[in-house]
Design an enzyme around this catalytic site. Sequence first.
Site, PDB file in Angstrom:
ATOM      1  N   SER A   1       0.843  -1.190   0.000  1.00 40.30           N
ATOM      2  CA  SER A   1       0.000   0.000   0.000  1.00 40.30           C
ATOM      3  C   SER A   1       0.886   1.251   0.000  1.00 40.30           C
ATOM      4  CB  SER A   1      -0.962  -0.028   1.186  1.00 40.30           C
ATOM      5  OG  SER A   1      -1.981   0.933   1.027  1.00 40.30           O
TER       6      SER A   1
ATOM      7  N   ASP B   1      -8.397  -6.497  -4.830  1.00 40.48           N
ATOM      8  CA  ASP B   1      -8.137  -5.291  -4.050  1.00 40.48           C
ATOM      9  C   ASP B   1      -9.253  -4.271  -4.281  1.00 40.48           C
ATOM     10  OD1 ASP B   1      -7.139  -2.851  -2.985  1.00 40.48           O
ATOM     11  OD2 ASP B   1      -5.072  -3.464  -3.381  1.00 40.48           O
TER      12      ASP B   1
ATOM     13  N   HIS C   1      -6.866  -6.096  -0.252  1.00 42.67           N
ATOM     14  CA  HIS C   1      -5.797  -5.117  -0.172  1.00 42.67           C
ATOM     15  C   HIS C   1      -4.668  -5.620   0.731  1.00 42.67           C
ATOM     16  CE1 HIS C   1      -3.822  -1.328  -0.557  1.00 42.67           C
ATOM     17  NE2 HIS C   1      -3.907  -1.064   0.727  1.00 42.67           N
TER      18      HIS C   1
ATOM     19  N   ASP D   1     -11.895 -24.209  -8.611  1.00 38.60           N
ATOM     20  CA  ASP D   1     -11.477 -24.245  -7.213  1.00 38.60           C
ATOM     21  C   ASP D   1     -11.834 -22.975  -6.461  1.00 38.60           C
ATOM     22  OD1 ASP D   1      -9.767 -22.488  -8.426  1.00 38.60           O
ATOM     23  OD2 ASP D   1      -7.918 -23.536  -7.894  1.00 38.60           O
TER      24      ASP D   1
END
Length: 539
Positions: A216, A432, A472, A301
């Site tokens: 970030s 994200d 995130h 999956d």
Amino acid sequence: MRRKRIVALDDAMAGLGLVAAIMVIAISPARADDSANIPPALKCADLTGWKMPGSTTTVTKAEVVPEAPPGTVQPSPPAPATISVALPPNCRADGVIDQRVGVEGKSYAIGFAVALPDRWNGRFLFQGGGGLNGSIRPPLGYHAAGDVPALARGFAVVSTDSGHQGAVFDASFLKDQEAALNFANASVGKVTMAAKAIVAHYYGQPAKRSYFTGCSTGGREGMLASARYPEQFDGIVAGAPAMRTGNSNIGLAWANAAFSQIAPKDASGKPEPARTFSAGERKLITNAILDACDAKDGVKDGLIFDGKACQFDPAVLTCKGDKTDSCLAPPQVDALKKAFAGPKNSRNTQVYPPFLWDSGVAAEGVAIPGILTSGARSPVGPPVWESIDVDQLEDRVNASGMDRLTNTAYWTNLSSYFGRGGKLLFYHGVSDPWFSALDTVNYYERMAADSGGMELVREKSSRAFLVPGMGHCSSGAALDRFDLLSAVVNWVEDGKAPEMVVATGPALPGRTRPLCAYPQHAQYKGQGDPESAASFECK
């Protein structure tokens, strides 16, 4: 008796000959391997009060930290998660740089903490921050390090508040020019020089190799390190970089406005974009995305590894008649398409990339929910956008000096960093909800094109890894534990470029998958245990 060497390093803007000489030593090719066992040349208490020659850097306190058993240390308090391995005894040195009184009589300084293990492996690591920083997080080096953070491996680790104290999204410090400049870029250079000097002073020798890991804001700081301080680091891992938050906030505002236009209203008549889709409808959307794209990597999956092949169209969910639980009303379909397509200005120019269709877009029960669950709410700015003028917002971002200084999205000339052998790894969660993974891909492709082409860059200098289902920096029904720290160290020190890294995650116990270097993805071989990474290849 070991001769104590006091290493004088100045700040990042200095050009002293002594600094240059020390940096040559620090980046010499001498290998810092895991078997190194370098003891301190000083007692921990001797660091208290030490001042870096030619600088305002002062160690305010230095205390012995005993070994910490597994599960007793939180890497990012107040989050409850703990480190699962023991942390070695170390000396923690806290210090300040450029202490002063700033705007409105408030005290400012760049605060930092360096963890100096009793048995050092010769490596230094800068741990990036998060949000708007404002606090010194425990210097552990836990970003993208799997289950074993850098300190547990014997690295000396530094972390910093980047020049101010405050809550993680408290922007009041921006009133102060120097504090704003330190957050934007200067603190990375200043703290690097100071921490390296402390390491050299404490052990009687400089670090042989220097690394940076962060996610970030820490990912942005990692990009900044490669672009503006190319001589300081040998290897950098940049996760989900907040490389142009002005534009990413426009992307969120755009999606929020799309949802708000059809969202239910609260008692005061204000839209609630987080309620645009019910829990059942969010599950319906997620299942439809998986139905369209999950099997393209060879196995169903719940994770989409071949994201480029995913061509999901929300129109398939449109109700043919009356609205039921198994379909979406046409306005909901339109809002979904518009939100994920990303904002364009009046010239039809994409202001921020689309968000990818992925399994975690409706994630809930996590610290940062999926974009559908939160209604595309940004951590800063208005929680609801009832209308939006993209041109106006873009003009505001372009006119902001702070946005220009913090922006790391456009500098692609890394010839100095790559020229001295520097390695740069990126990673980004495909789900994200704050920063589109496509923005990181876009930078990586532009940087590669300006650095000799994708083939050369992947071979010599930089690789990127996309993490399906991950939000995130971590979390979600995803495989969000992987060791890119070892990958970058092996590339720097052994010349072994990471074709893939194996990922695991507590949300999917017993499952392993390879994360393949972009543009490749993990593809099931057609035989073998589908829960095992060994049954997949990078294609």
